[in-house]
Design an enzyme around this catalytic site. Sequence first.
Site, PDB file in Angstrom:
ATOM      1  CG  HIS A  96      -0.596  -0.099   2.404  1.00 51.59           C
ATOM      2  ND1 HIS A  96       0.770  -1.048   2.904  1.00 51.59           N
ATOM      3  CD2 HIS A  96      -0.121   1.013   3.752  1.00 51.59           C
ATOM      4  CE1 HIS A  96       1.061  -1.037   4.192  1.00 51.59           C
ATOM      5  NE2 HIS A  96       0.249   0.886   4.185  1.00 51.59           N
ATOM      6  CG  ASP A  98       1.244   4.816   4.606  1.00 46.55           C
ATOM      7  OD1 ASP A  98       0.818   3.704   4.723  1.00 46.55           O
ATOM      8  OD2 ASP A  98       2.586   5.687   5.263  1.00 46.55           O
ATOM      9  CG  HIS A 252       5.230   1.565   3.122  1.00 51.01           C
ATOM     10  ND1 HIS A 252       4.747   2.441   2.754  1.00 51.01           N
ATOM     11  CD2 HIS A 252       4.342   1.028   4.150  1.00 51.01           C
ATOM     12  CE1 HIS A 252       4.281   2.703   3.476  1.00 51.01           C
ATOM     13  NE2 HIS A 252       3.277   1.994   4.465  1.00 51.01           N
ATOM     14  NE  ARG A 267       2.690   6.491   9.206  1.00 49.74           N
ATOM     15  CZ  ARG A 267       1.920   5.318   8.793  1.00 49.74           C
ATOM     16  NH1 ARG A 267       1.934   4.501   8.217  1.00 49.74           N
ATOM     17  NH2 ARG A 267       0.478   6.608   8.016  1.00 49.74           N
TER      18      ARG A 267
END
Length: 281
Positions: A96, A98, A252, A267
């Site tokens: 995917h 993000d 990723h 993150r």
Amino acid sequence: MSLQIQEINPNIGAIIEGLDLNLADEQLTNEIKDALHKYQVIFFRQQQLAAPSQVKLAKAFGSLHIHPIYPSLEDAPEVIVLDSHKQDLRDNDLWHTDVTFSQTPPLGCVLQAIKIPEFGGDTLWSSGTAAFNQLSEDLRNKLRGLTATHDIRKSFPLERFGATSEDRERLENTFRKNPPVVHPVVRTHPETGKEVLFVSEGFTTRINELSETESEELLTFLFAHAVKEEFHIRWKWQEGDVAIWDNRCTQHKALFDYGDAHRIMHRATINGSVPYYAQAV
């Protein structure tokens, strides 16, 4: 200064050595930006980056995004916590890009490994630039100008994320605030001007200008093509590692292959702009 850069794959990825990101200044962050444009995802070993430093580093690229699903640090709300003992992280074990369910998907992310399983939990990144370049000329011409729908429901289904009535209500409210959006199948990178294949299995549901059958067949092909081995790298984490990736030209997946072992990642996500396609001149 001149960065110590070790290239990982000719298409994507590099390790930058000899730096303490807690001490990053404007000159260093500008060099890091240049490296990111070239390598698309860059890695730094043994950083133990403090939360304020992670926020500061990410803000050097732009304003920060607050995720509608995942929790964040109490003292740093811009940093989301991905904790395998507190959340269902299986959706990350899917290729995917993000937050493409947003009208303005993120520019990129600064991700730090806080706790890593003894085995498993690697992350893979793939280059949408390299993937597009390796398509046939006829297919590249066909894809230019097409659009695709991206939907948050594809990776956050109610049956997995709506376990309780409270969870369900919160998720349905998130769905209402994030209706399906349309992006170009091929986007132009706003910094490099390069063409990028911009569909992923995680959120892309259909190509709008094609019949349902043709859309499904083409997306199935593109999803597989985009993550071929020659376009991607696999990163084996160590605690304290930091990765920065360009979300505009990569996708990723984080492997969920560690069972009940504990994996925690922090993150910070950098806000992006509306994807567009500009015909090269």
